[in-house]
Every structure is written in C-alpha cells, then in structure tokens.
Design a protein around this motif. Structure first.
Motif, short mmCIF file in Angstrom:
data_model
loop_
_atom_site.label_atom_id
_atom_site.label_comp_id
_atom_site.label_asym_id
_atom_site.label_seq_id
_atom_site.Cartn_x
_atom_site.Cartn_y
_atom_site.Cartn_z
N LEU C 219 -2.11 -1.45 -6.93
CA LEU C 219 -3.62 -1.17 -6.12
C LEU C 219 -4.79 -0.73 -6.42
O LEU C 219 -4.13 0.50 -6.67
CB LEU C 219 -3.49 -1.58 -4.75
CG LEU C 219 -3.37 -2.64 -4.12
CD1 LEU C 219 -3.62 -2.75 -2.73
CD2 LEU C 219 -3.44 -4.30 -4.60
N ASP C 227 -10.06 -6.62 0.67
CA ASP C 227 -9.22 -7.62 -0.55
C ASP C 227 -7.99 -8.41 -0.73
O ASP C 227 -7.67 -7.76 0.50
CB ASP C 227 -8.87 -6.47 -1.67
CG ASP C 227 -8.47 -6.90 -3.37
OD1 ASP C 227 -8.12 -8.02 -2.99
OD2 ASP C 227 -7.52 -5.97 -3.08
N ASP C 229 -4.76 -9.00 -2.20
CA ASP C 229 -3.94 -8.06 -1.96
C ASP C 229 -4.43 -7.14 -1.48
O ASP C 229 -2.83 -7.18 -0.63
CB ASP C 229 -4.16 -7.67 -4.23
CG ASP C 229 -4.42 -8.41 -4.61
OD1 ASP C 229 -3.77 -10.20 -4.49
OD2 ASP C 229 -4.60 -8.26 -5.61
N HIS C 233 0.14 -7.22 0.99
CA HIS C 233 0.79 -5.60 1.33
C HIS C 233 1.02 -4.71 2.69
O HIS C 233 2.07 -4.89 2.51
CB HIS C 233 0.17 -4.72 0.30
CG HIS C 233 0.64 -4.17 -0.41
ND1 HIS C 233 1.23 -4.36 -2.01
CD2 HIS C 233 1.38 -2.96 -0.67
CE1 HIS C 233 1.00 -3.83 -3.27
NE2 HIS C 233 1.80 -3.23 -2.08
#
Lengths: 297, 269, 253
Positions: C219, C227, C229, C233
């Motif tokens: 990232l 975020d 993402d 994760h």
C-alpha cells in the motif's frame, strides 16, 4: 564475557562437597571460621589482644564461678540481674513517651514546627553526654543508667513514630473517604498497620541505642551491673575480661534481636513480601532506610 | 482576572503557611531555651543543670582561649580518616555482596551484625588494640561506618537496571563504558547515602573513643571537663561540636541533592 | 544493503525451578530479509518475539541454529528501540545520545542534534530523562537508534507503553523518518493495525514460536486507517489469526 551476561550467569555443576561449601550455609560457616582465624592472628600480633580460646575460657569462668587473682568470679547472673531491669525500665519509658511525642509531632503541624529542631539537637547528643550529666546529677547508683537510656532512646522512637504517622498515603485516605470507611475501622486497618513498621524500627533503634547507653552509664556511674564489671577488668588491665564482656554485650543484643524483635517484626509484616529462606539484605537495609529517613541524623 | 485572583490567593496562602512554620520554629527554639532556663533555675539548680547563659559564657571562654580549633580539627580529621578506611574496605565488600550470592551469604552476618554493635564496644576494642592515640578513634569510626557503606553499595549494585546493561550491549558499548556510565552512576547515590548516614553515628563513636582514651580532640576536652565536675564546660564543648557537625551534615545533604539532581526529577513524576 | 538471515533458530530456556520443564521460546524459525524493507513480526504475547530480537542483537544466544546480520559482507551495525525508553537517568538527553556514538565529540554532537531535531526535541538537549514525559523519552530512544546510522534497526514494541494518542503521533513520525532514511527495520508488535500501517512485510508467529504466516503489504505511504484497502489488509491478517487460534483449539482437543 559482557557485564550483562555475567549478571545472570547460568548455574554450573559441582561436586556434592563443593556444593555444600558454596551453599549459603557453607558460606556463612566459612565466614565464621575466617573470623576466628583472623582474631587468632590479631591476638598473636598485638600483645594486648586476647585470643579466642582465652576469651571463651574467661567467659566460661565468669559464668560458672571460681577464683582468679583474688577477684571473686561467677558474678555473671548477679550483674546481669542488676542491668536488665534498668535497661527494661528505661526502654519501656522511652517507648511510651516517644510514641506519644511522635504521634503529636506527626499529626499536629504546629507541634512539628515547635519540636522538630529541638528533637534534632536531642538526636545529635551522644549518649556519653547524658551519662556524664546523669552521673553528676544522681551520683553512682541505678538512676544514672535508667535516665541515660530514657534520654538517649526517646528521640529515636519519637522520630520514627512521627514519620509513620506522616507516611500514611493521602491516596488511601481519599479512598477511605470515597467508601465512607468509619473512623475506628480506618484507625485499625489503615493507620495502625502503617505506623507499626516505623514503631518497630524505632524500637529496634531504641534497643541498640539504649543498650549502648546503659553500658556507658554503668561504666562511669554505677557500683554494679555489666558495664561496671567490664570497667573493673579494664581498669585492672585484664583485657581478656574486658573483651570477654564486649563479646557478651554483642551476643546479648544479637539474641534479643534474633529471638524477640525479629520474630515479632516478621509477624507484624506478614502482608509484605513472603519471607524467603535466602539470605537477604533487607534486614540490615530496613534499619538503614529508617536512618536514611531520619532527618539530620 | 479570576485566574490571577486565585493565583494571588494561593501565593498568599503559601506565604501564610511559611510564616506560620517560621514562627513555629522561632517559638520552638524560644520554648526550648525557656524550658532549659526554667528547669535549671527552678526545678534543678544552676549547679546541677547550668542555664543557657552560663553555657554561653563557657562557650565564650573556650572560643576566646583560642586553641579550640585544634581540638575540632583533630576530631574531624580522625572522623574522616576512619571514613576513608571504611570506604576503602566497605566498597569492595559491598561490590562482592552485590555481585555474587556466595559473598552475600559470606559477609551478611558480619556486616549486619557489625551495624548493630553498641558504640561503646567499638570504642573499647579500638583502645585495646591501639591504646591511647590517634589510631584508636580512627579504627572505631572505620568499624562502625564500614557496614553502612558495604550494605549500601551492595543494594545499589543489586538495583542496577539490567535492561540498561542490555541496551548498552545492543549498541555495542564496551564493558568499560558500561561500568563508567551505568554501574558506577547506579551505585554512587547509594554509596553517598551510606557515607552520610554513617557520618551521623560515626562522629559520636569518634568522640566516645576520645572520651575513653585520647590526649586531644573534642572527646578529650569533654572528659577533662567531666573530671573537673564542670557541667557548663561539658555542655559547651558538646553543643559546639553538635553545631559544627550539623553544619557539615547540612553541607553534605546539599551536595547530595546537587550531585543526584536527576533523581528528584525522577521522583516528581 | 543489510541482510538478516535466520536459519533453523531454536531457543530453549533453562528450567527455573527443580523439576520444572525447560521452556521453548522459539522453535525452528527461518526467514531472510534484506534491503530497504520494514518488516513487522506480529504474534501473541509469549510467542518469542522479544527473544528473537535479543538474539539478533547479540544480547542473547541461540540454542541451535544461526543468525547472521551482514552489511555488504561485513558485520552490520545495529540500532535498537526498546519497549521502554531505556535511557540513562543520570545523563542528560545529549549525553544519552553521545553514549552510543562512536563519532568524535564535535561530530557526535552535530549528529545527535540532527536526529533530536527530527523527533522535535531540539530544545531538550540539557534535560534529564526524568524531566521528560513518557512519549518524549521514547522519542529520544528512537532518535538514539537512528543516530548510530544502523544498517539494521530493531524495534521491540516501542509504542506499547504509550497512550493511544501519543503512540499515533509517534507512529506517524516514524513513517516519515523511515521514508527519509529507508533503513532495514525489524519491528516487533502485537498490534496488527500498527503492523499494517508501518510495514511492507508482515511475519506472523504462532504460539510456541513458529512462523505461521509471511505476507507482503503493498500500500502507498502515508497509510490511513480509513482507507478501505488498509482495512481489508488488516481484516485479512486478523482473519488468519482466527484460523490460527481455531487450529490451536482443535489441536488442544
């Protein structure tokens, strides 16, 4: 090897004999043997110093009786019987007076301001001065030893008690306020346990200082008692008798400490760290911490 | 505005507290001297307990006679000599005790025992070994101070933060650097405290030994006055000695606070 | 480029009491890391994370296996940030920095000043650690570790003793410092969020000290927890932990 790894060195294997010698008891035993050998060597070097066996022989005869150079022997109990009551009366009085004064100093700030400097002078006065003064006041007899003990030991008890009173943490007081703990329960469960520790340290000090004081006063101003007896041998230049009595003084204080004071103190401190079998520094350090907290002492 | 008012109030209250404390101290000394004068003139007699004025006269006589400084210097030099010996012997013993369990057990009884022996025994022992002279008091001071210094050094060493030693190692510092920057600074405050503590006891034993057998020093002067049945002179010498030693002790305390100032900041947090 | 190579590392501790079982802190771990990477070692407490760092730094020794840290074939220089600040309380901030420095007095001072400035402590040179807050002390600890120009930087849960807000700002500062210096970092933590925020590679250790999982995080920096993402994760790694716990429960029967 680095400092860090040396500090936590892993145990290595030894033979049973080696293990016994390097164990704690082995180390203690060795230290006593070394002490006696050192004493013997000193006796051989300095003519005036009697050796360990000579001294032990003297102590035995002083206890058991007999005759030596015209001086009647076997008066051990007689003189102890004279000294111990003086010591006990003086100690009890200074404990009671010291506790009262200590509580007053610890809890009332005006009394603290009034007495703290005076206490300081009294703490600094050596016992010998009290011995001299009381001997000049009362002449030879039982009064000088008793008053010397009271005058020299009381300030130490007072200082320790005062510190105990002041040491109760304000947080615990606030906690007790928050839970609305009644006054008498607070006294029993909060104040008393906090002060007991200081009281015992004070008592221990009082014992050591009072013992020293009674011996001094008897040395200069009595016609019997163990201090007087030691002086008798000293004046006669029989150092064997004099060192023999010094040993008896030390043994007495050790027995008092080990058989009476320490067990009581341990009982009073069950709530602290659990006692371990290991030789620890705490015993000696607790006393020293108490001195450390004593202002200007 | 409100804040300023509270600040002013606080400072006024603080000033008030300080004033009360100061007046208490003055009152305390006043009461002490007053009680002393009362006891000597009303309860006892001026002969058995001389009053403050009489003692003050005695002090004046001693000071104007001039040779008092010699006695003080000799007593203090004996005390510090004894100290030097106590540090020289006590530090290695404390080091061994703090470093190895065997030595801790070996020295424990002797060191703790030596700390609780009555001063008179040391004074007597010093006399038997050295007789009347300079070395007796020195030995007595050394004997009574040594256990305090040894125990304090041992405690300081046991308290050394092993995490700091690991840090030192992780950053590749040498053993000498660890000794100088970690071990010694850890032990110093304890050693110093040991010296200061034992000082208070040591000088009493020093004076006592001089009382028993010496031909000079403050203790000798006290004994001389006692044998002349002069209570004012006994008190005068004693009070002068106490005043001087409290001064030295104060100076040591100030020095200690300055040397280890990092500690007070630690505690404040 | 510093390279850390761990091969079949096992660490067993002696039993503390007679008859007690020896404890195995680390069991047969192997991994390698090299170059400008920020590697996080994540795992539950007691899985041997700190022991591993101690072995890498040379404070502790392995029972079996090898650990080598090399820098272009030579022995590498290490920096270490501990859980607690571990400053010498009797030395000022500047003296603490100089204590670990091998440079000459003048140079060392300039170098220390540079790194103290990076953590915002240029005004604190002459203060003692006791005068600083916990967060500031830990900043000195971080500056100290960076100041020796380490080839490999070891960090042992450096923010776990701080309050959440201070820890967050220190994490951000650390990101900035890492992006500026690109040191090889081995970062130990039990906080998955922290690992995802800071590192490009996450190695997960299981109870009993074995490698359970080894994954990379790609990232862009600066990473924000908001975020999606990032959250994905984090969820993925946490999910693996659940699998691990489930396996453990099943094995325990």
């Amino acid at each position: 090897m680095s400092v860090a790894t040396r500090l936590n060195r892993p145990p290595f294997k030894r033979s049973p004999v080696g293990r016994a010698l390097t164990s704690q008891w082995g180390a203690r035993l060795t230290s006593y043997v070394v002490f006696i050998i050192g004493w013997q060597l000193l006796a051989m070097l300095v003519e005036r110093v009697p050796g360990p066996w000579e001294t032990l022989d003297f102590i035995w005869r002083e206890v058991s009786g007999g005759d030596l150079g015209g001086v009647r022997r076997g008066q051990f109990l007689e003189h102890f019987g004279a000294t111990v009551p003086r010591f006990a009366i003086g100690l009890t009085t200074s404990f009671v007076v010291g506790t009262v004064v200590g509580i007053a100093i610890g809890s009332v700030s005006f009394v603290r301001a009034l007495l703290s400097d005076v206490l300081l002078v009294f703490l600094a006065l050596p016992a010998i001065i009290w011995a001299f003064l009381t001997v000049m006041w009362y002449g030879l007899g039982w009064e000088a030893p008793v008053y010397t003990v009271i005058l020299s030991a009381t300030p130490f008890v007072a200082v320790n008690v005062a510190q105990g009173v002041r040491a109760v943490s304000p947080e615990l007081h606030r906690m007790s306020d928050a839970f609305g703990v009644p006054r008498n329960r607070r006294l029993r469960s909060l104040m008393l346990p906090a002060v007991t520790g200081y009281l015992f340290t004070g008592l221990r000090f009082a014992v050591i200082i009072g013992w020293n004081a009674v011996l001094l006063a008897e040395w200069f101003g009595a016609t019997d008692g163990v201090g007087w007896r030691a002086r008798l041998w000293y004046d006669a230049a029989r150092y064997r008798g004099f060192i023999g009595w010094a040993i008896i003084f030390i043994v007495f204080i050790f027995l008092l400490d080990g058989l009476v004071l320490s067990p009581i103190q341990k009982r009073a401190f069950r709530w602290r760290k659990s006692a371990s079998d290991e030789v620890d520094l705490e015993h000696g350090l607790a006393d020293m911490e108490a001195i450390a907290k004593t202002p200007f002492l | 505005m409100a804040e300023a008012a509270t600040l002013e109030g606080t400072s006024r209250r603080l000033a008030g507290a300080r004033l009360r404390r100061a007046s208490g101290v003055v009152l305390g000394w006043g009461a002490f001297v007053g009680l002393w004068a009362f006891t000597s003139s009303v309860i006892l007699t001026e002969f058995t307990l001389p009053g403050p004025l009489k003692v003050w006269d005695a002090i004046w006589v001693i000071v104007t006679a001039g040779s008092w400084a010699d006695d003080f210097l000799i007593s203090i030099s004996k005390t510090f000599m004894g100290f030097a010996i106590a540090v020289l012997i006590g530090t290695p013993i404390g080091y061994l005790m703090g470093r190895a369990g065997y030595w801790k057990a070996f020295f424990h009884d002797g060191v703790v025992g030596a700390g609780s022996v009555p001063g008179i025994v040391y004074a007597m022992m010093a006399l038997v070994i050295f007789g009347i002279g300079y070395l007796g008091p020195v030995l007595a001071v050394g004997l009574i101070s040594m256990p305090f210094i040894a125990l304090n050094v041992a405690e300081g060493l046991e308290g050394v933060d092993t995490d700091l030693l690991k840090m030192s190692k992780a950053f590749g510092r040498s053993e000498r650097q660890s000794l100088r920057h970690i071990l010694i600074p850890s032990i110093l405050p304890f050693a110093f405290a040991g010296v200061r503590l034992s000082f208070a006891i040591a000088w009493k034993v020093e004076a006592l030994t001089e009382v028993f057998g010496s031909s000079n020093g403050v203790g000798f002067q006290i004994r001389f006055a006692f044998q002349g049945f002069s209570i004012p002179r006994v008190l005068a010498w004693t009070l002068m000695f106490i005043a001087l030693l409290l001064l030295i002790e104060r100076a040591l305390a100030v020095l200690e606070r300055w040397l280890f100032r990092w500690r007070t900041w630690e505690q404040e947090e | 480029m510093a390279t850390l190579k761990i091969e079949n590392l096992t660490k067993t501790f002696h039993a503390h009491s007679k008859g007690g079982l020896p404890t195995r802190a680390i069991q047969d771990i192997s991994f390698e890391m090299s170059g400008q990477v920020f590697v996080s070692l994540v795992g539950p407490s007691g899985c041997g994370k700190s022991t591993l760092l101690n072995i890498v730094s040379g404070v502790d020794t392995p029972s079996t296996g090898t650990v080598t840290v090399t820098q272009d074939g030579k022995k590498a220089r290490l920096g270490y940030v501990f859980q607690d600040p571990r400053l010498l309380p009797w030395r000022t901030v500047m003296q603490n920095m100089l204590y670990v420095s091998d440079l000459h007095e003048e140079e060392g001072r300039a170098n220390a000043t540079k790194y103290l400035e990076m953590v915002g402590l240029e005004h604190a040179h002459e203060m003692y650690p006791g005068q600083l807050s916990g967060g500031m002390q830990q900043r000195v600890g971080i500056a100290r570790a960076f100041s020796v120009s380490p080839d490999l930087l070891l960090m042992d849960e450096p923010f776990s003793h701080l309050d959440a807000i201070t820890a967050r700002s220190l994490r951000e500062e650390l990101q900035v410092m890492w992006n500026a210096t690109k040191k090889t970092v081995l970062f130990v933590t039990h906080d998955v969020l922290e690992a995802v925020q800071l590192s490009n590679r996450i190695i997960t250790l299981a109870h009993g000290g074995t490698v359970f999982d080894d994954t990379t995080v790609e990232l862009p920096f600066p990473r924000k927890a908001s975020d999606p993402d990032f959250a994905a994760h984090q969820a993925e790694i946490l999910g693996r932990f659940e699998v691990m716990e489930a396996e453990r429960a099943a094995a325990a029967g």
